[in-house]
Design an enzyme around this catalytic site. Structure first.
Site, short mmCIF file in Angstrom:
data_model
loop_
_atom_site.label_atom_id
_atom_site.label_comp_id
_atom_site.label_asym_id
_atom_site.label_seq_id
_atom_site.Cartn_x
_atom_site.Cartn_y
_atom_site.Cartn_z
N CYS A 60 0.83 -1.21 0.00
CA CYS A 60 0.00 0.00 0.00
C CYS A 60 0.86 1.25 0.00
O CYS A 60 0.48 2.28 -0.56
CB CYS A 60 -0.94 -0.01 1.20
SG CYS A 60 -2.25 -1.24 1.06
N CYS A 66 13.14 4.85 -7.88
CA CYS A 66 11.69 4.70 -7.70
C CYS A 66 11.35 5.28 -6.34
O CYS A 66 11.99 6.23 -5.89
CB CYS A 66 11.27 3.24 -7.84
SG CYS A 66 11.97 2.16 -6.58
#
Ligand SMILES: [Zn+2]
Length: 405
Positions: A206, A363
């Protein structure tokens, strides 16, 4: 299939308790006996985060007599979008303490036991011992397999939930369940449903992929619903069934999950007979990504230095952000270009890379960029590197003015 109540009823309810729980007492399937069972019940909730927040609040309000909270983390501002057991003034405080205070404010008549520690192989069996039911709100695969196995070894039913973006799942894993005739119910465990963890990096957490705040309430409340049914013996709990919820389509689907006779944990020839190394079982990154990243990982401090040199014209390279466009809108490392990881995996990104400059990938945290790095190196860019810790480290160490997520 229905099952006998997990818990024997307490001797009596006090006058305060009768007043408080009156709306339960007049439901025939709960009634005085069911409420007395809840009073006697001991439920351990793993995590006071997205799922744990609504689960703890509703279990407390329902009058579950003893609630356990396992949580080692502190409240972060980015938790407040969904972890409703915590408030603004709790930011920076231990979640376990904040959760306990909220629970006691909702219901001072119950006992709360706090385990302010990270679950691991050394403590999990000791912590689980003596609880009637485990409600799991963990968000990573290593802990989930450990919780499943520990619950199995102690024969404790395990109410599981999982959430991601608009999708949720819930089930009750209880291989030791017996039917009304005392025969095995042939109920599955988590490993029967998911024998292997997903390849590292395939399923974003998440924190990487996002979650709709209210989805936590949808799934957390299903977990509490099933817990109450198990404790009181009401209805047919999700034993041997998987509930799948799609919030975008507003659709619930219920699938049958069979026990796998070959299950490594609860099957006929089980190979998992004690706790295993769960981190190794689930892997942090794939072998290819780990190989690519070895010796080719730079820090955000190094990157900042390199960006300065690029500005001064003494160095040139291409900085590629491999996250998704909506993440790029939240925060970014200045001077980066966005090419999402999927473009590397399908090969499209390779045509966009210059042949005459070194490639630097990043990232959010370094997992996806390591995977992309494996592709880039495989395509012949031997001097490509990626940024350890990604944009999270950049915001923490270099530019705290940017928001993190
Ligand atoms: Zn199994």
């Amino acid at each position: 299939m229905s099952f006998p109540a997990l818990v024997e009823p307490a001797d009596e309810l006090t006058v305060d308790e009768v007043r408080r729980y009156s709306r339960h007492l007049i439901i025939p399937d709960v009634g005085m006996t069911g409420q007395k069972r809840l009073k006697n019940a001991r439920v351990l909730v793993i995590g006071a985060g997205g799922l744990g927040s609504p689960a703890l609040l509703y279990l407390a309000a329902a009058g579950v007599g003893t609630l356990g909270i396992v949580e080692f983390d502190e409240v972060d501002e980015s938790n407040l979008q969904r972890q409703i057991i915590h408030g603004q003034s709790d930011v920076g405080r231990p979640k376990a303490v904040s959760a306990k205070e909220s629970v006691q404010e909702i219901n001072p008549l119950i006992e709360v036991v706090v385990y302010e520690e990270r679950l691991d192989n050394d403590n999990v069996l000791g912590i689980f011992e003596g609880w009637d039911l485990i409600v799991d709100g963990t968000d990573n695969f290593a802990t989930r397999y450990m919780v499943n196995d520990a619950a199995y070894f102690l024969k404790i039913p395990y109410v599981w939930g999982s959430i991601y973006r608009f999708d949720g799942q819930a089930s009750v894993f209880w291989p030791h369940a017996v039917d009304e005739n005392g025969e095995s119910a042939e109920a599955p465990c988590y490993r029967c449903l998911y024998p292997e963890p997903p390849p590292p990096g395939m399923v974003p957490s998440c924190a990487e992929g996002g979650v709709l705040g209210v989805l936590c309430a949808s799934i957390g409340s299903i977990q509490v619903n099933e817990a109450i049914k198990m404790l009181t013996g009401a209805g047919e709990p999700l034993v041997g069934k998987l509930m799948i919820y799609d919030a975008l389509e507003m659709e619930y689907r219920k699938l049958k999950v069979r026990k796998d006779p070959k299950c490594a944990l609860c099957g006929d020839n089980a190979t998992v007979t004690e706790l295993i190394d769960y981190e190794a079982f689930c892997g942090a990154v794939s072998d290819e990504a780990a190989d690519a990243a070895a010796g080719s990982t730079i820090s955000v401090v190094q990157l900042e230095h390199m960006l300065k040199e690029r500005e001064e014209g003494t160095r040139d390279f291409l900085l590629v952000d491999v996250r998704e466009p909506n993440e790029y809108e939240i925060n970014k490392i200045p001077g980066s270009v966005l090419i999402p990881k999927g473009e590397f995996l399908n090969g499209n990104a390779l045509g966009q890379l210059p042949a005459d400059k070194p490639i630097v990938l990043h990232c959010k945290s370094g997992v996806r960029s390591a995977e992309a790095l494996a592709v880039v190196k495989g395509a012949g860019y031997g001097d490509a590197v990626h940024v350890g810790g990604g944009v999270v480290a950049w915001v923490n160490q270099i530019d705290p003015s940017q928001p993190s997520y």
